[in-house]
Design an enzyme around this catalytic site. Structure first.
Site, PDB file in Angstrom:
ATOM      1  N   HIS A 219       0.850  -1.200   0.000  1.00  0.00           N
ATOM      2  CA  HIS A 219       0.000   0.000   0.000  1.00  0.00           C
ATOM      3  C   HIS A 219       0.877   1.239   0.000  1.00  0.00           C
ATOM      4  CE1 HIS A 219       1.168  -0.385   4.203  1.00  0.00           C
ATOM      5  NE2 HIS A 219       0.976   0.927   4.283  1.00  0.00           N
TER       6      HIS A 219
ATOM      7  N   HIS B 146       5.589   5.950  -0.728  1.00  0.00           N
ATOM      8  CA  HIS B 146       6.358   4.781  -1.143  1.00  0.00           C
ATOM      9  C   HIS B 146       5.561   3.509  -0.867  1.00  0.00           C
ATOM     10  CE1 HIS B 146       7.193   5.243   3.139  1.00  0.00           C
ATOM     11  NE2 HIS B 146       7.381   3.925   3.152  1.00  0.00           N
TER      12      HIS B 146
END
Length: 188
Positions: A42, A127
């Site tokens: 995620h 990220h």
């Protein structure tokens, strides 16, 4: 103490498969204490930590009623690290800080702050974590000839984000408890 929660953008199934392949390559060179399960990939928007039901309900209501951007395409890659390159504490896929992503992150931050959560002091660095808590090995990004897969770029459609509950003793660890869909025309 309540369960721990965070708000994040799930990674599409095709990208999960590609990132899992990158993890397999990485495991040839490095050891980490924690490898992210592909179903848990995620992009974090906001970590909430321990949370009781009252502020969570307020956050859910605000998330569902907010005017979010329309679905958008997001650029991910290449692979990168946090920490010293020779002992990177986190190995991740970088994510472009697009205007739509930043609008969502700032909206989430504002909603959470209104619900009593402290504003994040660090700059937002989107990220996708592949591994964390370095144990041993040499970072393949330091090789003279880096495997091109680590340098790849990816495009992903973003049409939703979720409030997740963390189950630290389970695999996968993250359960979506609220999903916010981005709609054309700004309707949620």
């Amino acid at each position: 103490m309540g369960n721990h929660y965070f708000i994040g953008i799930p990674i599409s199934e095709d990208k999960r498969d590609e990132f899992a392949d990158l993890q397999k390559l990485l495991k040839h060179d490095m050891s980490y204490k924690n490898w992210t399960h592909p179903d848990d990939f995620h992009i974090t928007l906001k970590f909430l930590g321990a949370c009781e039901s009252t502020p969570l309900e307020k956050i859910e209501q605000q998330l569902m009623g907010y005017s979010w951007p329309e679905p958008f395409e997001l650029s991910l890659g290449p692979a990168d690290t946090f920490g010293k390159r020779e002992r990177p504490r986190v190995f991740h896929i970088s994510v472009e800080a697009s205007s739509s992503l930043m609008m969502i992150q700032e909206g989430v931050e504002q909603i959470c702050e209104q619900a009593g959560f402290a504003k994040e002091k660090r700059a937002y660095s989107p990220h996708v974590t592949l591994a964390k808590k370095w144990v041993d090995g040499q970072c393949p990004l330091m090789d003279e000839e880096v495997d091109p897969l680590f340098m790849s770029n990816y495009l992903m459609d973003v049409d939703r984000f979720c409030l997740y509950r963390i189950h630290p003793q389970q695999t996968p660890k993250y359960e979506a408890v609220c999903e916010v869909r981005l709609q054309r025309g700004g309707e949620v």
